[in-house]
Scaffold this motif. Structure first.
Motif, PDB file in Angstrom:
ATOM      1  N   MET A 135      -9.551  15.154  -4.926  1.00 17.70           N
ATOM      2  CA  MET A 135      -9.321  14.006  -4.029  1.00 17.70           C
ATOM      3  C   MET A 135      -8.530  14.454  -2.820  1.00 17.70           C
ATOM      4  N   HIS A 136      -8.989  14.070  -1.674  1.00 17.55           N
ATOM      5  CA  HIS A 136      -8.353  14.490  -0.429  1.00 17.55           C
ATOM      6  C   HIS A 136      -7.207  13.552  -0.102  1.00 17.55           C
ATOM      7  N   LEU A 137      -6.000  14.080   0.057  1.00 16.99           N
ATOM      8  CA  LEU A 137      -4.851  13.274   0.431  1.00 16.99           C
ATOM      9  C   LEU A 137      -4.483  13.576   1.866  1.00 16.99           C
ATOM     10  N   SER A 138      -4.135  12.550   2.652  1.00 15.83           N
ATOM     11  CA  SER A 138      -3.866  12.718   4.075  1.00 15.83           C
ATOM     12  C   SER A 138      -2.385  12.759   4.361  1.00 15.83           C
ATOM     13  N   SER A 139      -2.038  13.419   5.468  1.00 10.01           N
ATOM     14  CA  SER A 139      -0.646  13.448   5.923  1.00 10.01           C
ATOM     15  C   SER A 139      -0.646  13.411   7.430  1.00 10.01           C
TER      16      SER A 139
ATOM     17  N   ALA B 175     -13.308  10.567  -2.061  1.00  2.19           N
ATOM     18  CA  ALA B 175     -12.935  10.325  -3.449  1.00  2.19           C
ATOM     19  C   ALA B 175     -14.066   9.650  -4.224  1.00  2.19           C
ATOM     20  N   LEU B 176     -14.770   8.735  -3.573  1.00  2.00           N
ATOM     21  CA  LEU B 176     -15.867   8.030  -4.237  1.00  2.00           C
ATOM     22  C   LEU B 176     -17.108   8.899  -4.395  1.00  2.00           C
ATOM     23  N   GLY B 177     -17.388   9.719  -3.389  1.00  2.00           N
ATOM     24  CA  GLY B 177     -18.617  10.492  -3.395  1.00  2.00           C
ATOM     25  C   GLY B 177     -19.755   9.708  -2.774  1.00  2.00           C
ATOM     26  N   ALA B 178     -20.719  10.409  -2.241  1.00  2.00           N
ATOM     27  CA  ALA B 178     -21.792   9.781  -1.476  1.00  2.00           C
ATOM     28  C   ALA B 178     -22.619   8.804  -2.304  1.00  2.00           C
ATOM     29  N   THR B 179     -22.773   9.076  -3.591  1.00  2.00           N
ATOM     30  CA  THR B 179     -23.645   8.221  -4.404  1.00  2.00           C
ATOM     31  C   THR B 179     -22.947   6.954  -4.876  1.00  2.00           C
TER      32      THR B 179
END
Length: 230
Positions: free
Chosen positions: A1-5, A108-112
């Motif tokens: 999961m990509h977390l932003s800063s 996080a969800l994914g394309a599908t």
């Protein structure tokens, strides 16, 4: 999961924001031929039912981020004449935060599993003046903050919960920042923070939120009836 800063900025409101740390699909029948007896092509408005699990919750948050990104993109594309340079810097920061959060949720969800990109119409909002833009921004930021405050605790996966708590924290700072632009010292006003009983911040159920944002959603129907409310 990509977390932003986000990096610190020099302006006070921008610094306050930075400290936080964190298509429409339409179905048609295409009929070949040009016979006068052929039926007219029809279109249907798709319905997206959000599921009663973390995926459904994340799609709910993803929907809110799509709305906010579309709103701020519209404002920054057609800037009101009386919006100051400092105001525009803050609004641009808000837009960029929302873009990163939307992209993070999509990843996080994914394309599908993710909702498609929806289309929003803000033509009913008075976005030609500073007052109109900031009032609409406050409405959306307060609403999304209240939505996250209510719904994030229902997440069941630890990593997802930590991720969304960071986004909820940023969202609360967004709401406070817009309030400060509109009227300094009102970020903890009674309509934003409850002072006698109940949770610290206002909350909004998925049904409440959907009722508020449905007028801006075009060519799609969102069903949140399966999302947890208790």
């Amino acid at each position: 999961m990509h977390l932003s800063s986000w990096a610190s900025r020099t302006l006070r409101r921008r610094t306050f924001l930075r400290v936080a740390g964190s298509a429409t699909a339409t179905a048609g029948l295409a009929l070949a031929g040009c016979s006068a007896n052929d039926p007219e092509p029809t279109t249907t408005t798709p319905t997206y039912a959000l599921t009663n699990d973390d995926t459904g919750q994340l799609n709910y948050f993803y929907l809110l981020k799509q709305l906010q990104v579309a709103f701020y993109q519209k404002v920054t594309a057609t800037v009101p004449a009386d919006l100051t340079g400092a105001d525009l810097l803050t609004v641009t920061d808000l837009r960029d935060h929302e873009i990163v959060q939307q992209l993070s949720l999509g990843y996080a969800l994914g394309a599908t599993a993710a909702l498609p990109q929806l289309i929003f119409d803000f033509s009913t909002l008075p976005l030609t003046t500073r007052a109109g833009v900031l009032a609409a921004a406050q409405t959306f930021e307060d609403l999304c903050s209240a939505a996250l405050t209510f719904s994030v605790p229902f997440l069941t996966t630890a990593d997802t919960l930590r991720f969304m708590l960071k986004i909820a924290s940023v969202e609360a700072r967004h709401a406070a920042t817009v309030r400060d632009l509109l009227a300094p010292t009102t970020l903890a006003a009674p309509d934003a923070v409850l002072t006698s009983g109940g949770p610290l911040a206002n909350i909004a159920t998925p049904a409440d939120v959907l009722k508020a944002i449905t007028p801006y959603i075009t060519l799609a129907v969102i069903d949140v009836s399966l999302l947890p409310i208790a």
